[in-house]
Design a protein around this motif. Structure first.
Motif, PDB file in Angstrom:
ATOM      1  N   LEU A  27      73.948 -51.056 -42.279  1.00  0.00           N
ATOM      2  CA  LEU A  27      73.928 -49.452 -42.298  1.00  0.00           C
ATOM      3  C   LEU A  27      74.825 -48.970 -43.169  1.00  0.00           C
ATOM      4  O   LEU A  27      74.473 -48.117 -43.929  1.00  0.00           O
ATOM      5  CB  LEU A  27      74.421 -49.131 -40.911  1.00  0.00           C
TER       6      LEU A  27
ATOM      7  N   MET B 222      73.559 -46.924 -46.489  1.00  0.00           N
ATOM      8  CA  MET B 222      74.143 -45.475 -46.463  1.00  0.00           C
ATOM      9  C   MET B 222      74.790 -45.438 -48.039  1.00  0.00           C
ATOM     10  O   MET B 222      74.641 -44.347 -48.774  1.00  0.00           O
ATOM     11  CB  MET B 222      74.960 -45.203 -45.547  1.00  0.00           C
TER      12      MET B 222
ATOM     13  N   ARG C  68      68.626 -42.274 -46.193  1.00  0.00           N
ATOM     14  CA  ARG C  68      69.653 -42.462 -45.182  1.00  0.00           C
ATOM     15  C   ARG C  68      69.063 -42.402 -43.752  1.00  0.00           C
ATOM     16  O   ARG C  68      69.473 -43.089 -42.772  1.00  0.00           O
ATOM     17  CB  ARG C  68      70.779 -40.975 -45.109  1.00  0.00           C
TER      18      ARG C  68
ATOM     19  N   ARG D 239      69.620 -45.214 -40.874  1.00  0.00           N
ATOM     20  CA  ARG D 239      70.003 -44.927 -39.658  1.00  0.00           C
ATOM     21  C   ARG D 239      68.898 -45.739 -38.645  1.00  0.00           C
ATOM     22  O   ARG D 239      69.371 -46.143 -37.469  1.00  0.00           O
ATOM     23  CB  ARG D 239      70.272 -43.432 -39.357  1.00  0.00           C
ATOM     24  N   ASN D 240      67.620 -45.234 -38.782  1.00  0.00           N
ATOM     25  CA  ASN D 240      66.653 -45.830 -37.931  1.00  0.00           C
ATOM     26  C   ASN D 240      66.702 -47.209 -37.880  1.00  0.00           C
ATOM     27  O   ASN D 240      66.347 -47.985 -36.809  1.00  0.00           O
ATOM     28  CB  ASN D 240      65.119 -45.359 -38.268  1.00  0.00           C
TER      29      ASN D 240
ATOM     30  N   TYR E  90      69.174 -49.143 -38.342  1.00  0.00           N
ATOM     31  CA  TYR E  90      70.244 -49.519 -37.672  1.00  0.00           C
ATOM     32  C   TYR E  90      70.121 -49.310 -36.202  1.00  0.00           C
ATOM     33  O   TYR E  90      70.238 -50.645 -35.255  1.00  0.00           O
ATOM     34  CB  TYR E  90      71.572 -48.809 -37.858  1.00  0.00           C
ATOM     35  N   ARG E  91      69.194 -48.105 -35.622  1.00  0.00           N
ATOM     36  CA  ARG E  91      68.873 -47.994 -34.434  1.00  0.00           C
ATOM     37  C   ARG E  91      68.172 -49.067 -33.577  1.00  0.00           C
ATOM     38  O   ARG E  91      68.358 -49.690 -32.587  1.00  0.00           O
ATOM     39  CB  ARG E  91      68.543 -46.705 -34.141  1.00  0.00           C
TER      40      ARG E  91
END
Length: 137
Positions: free
Chosen positions: A70, A74, A83, A87-88, A90-91
């Motif tokens: 992540l 980023m 970005r 994040r998606n 990472y989730r």
């Protein structure tokens, strides 16, 4: 097969290979007293805790790798879409790691090692009955 399945398989193989060794030793057979129940129980608990520690370590590595990825994504993101994508991803990685951990813990708890774990508290359910009759006839 998860890490816990491999770990249990290796443990079972080591135990299976270690058992016939005394039979191959030369000399008359020697009677051995069985280990006290408390020693066997402590060994099972220690083995269970070791398996849980391995599961937790695998989970922590997965989360650390997801976090590192992540941060890298980023840092290299050039737009808001980059970005959001970082994040998606990472989730998704965290959800996957969590699901794998839950599966491995469930497999451990369903294994003979988990079923006979002396660390698991025995739950006693007590019920109290209340009389709903008020006696107003």
């Amino acid at each position: 097969m998860g890490a816990i399945g491999r770990w249990v398989g290796v443990t079972m193989m080591v135990v299976a290979l270690a058992l016939p060794v005394p039979a191959l030793a030369s000399g008359p057979p020697v009677a051995h007293d069985a280990a006290p129940a408390s020693v066997r129980s402590a060994h099972r608990a220690q083995t269970y805790r070791g398996a849980m520690a391995a599961i937790d370590a695998t989970f922590a590595r997965a989360v650390a790798n997801a976090t590192k990825t992540l941060h890298q994504r980023m840092a290299h993101a050039k737009s808001a879409a980059d970005r959001i994508d970082a994040r998606n991803r990472y989730r998704v990685a965290i959800v996957r790691a969590t699901q794998e951990r839950e599966l491995e813990v469930e497999q451990l708890d369903q294994s003979p090692l988990g079923k006979n774990n002396p660390d698991q508290p025995s739950t006693t359910t007590t019920t109290t009955s209340t009389d709903t009759n008020t006696g107003d006839h």
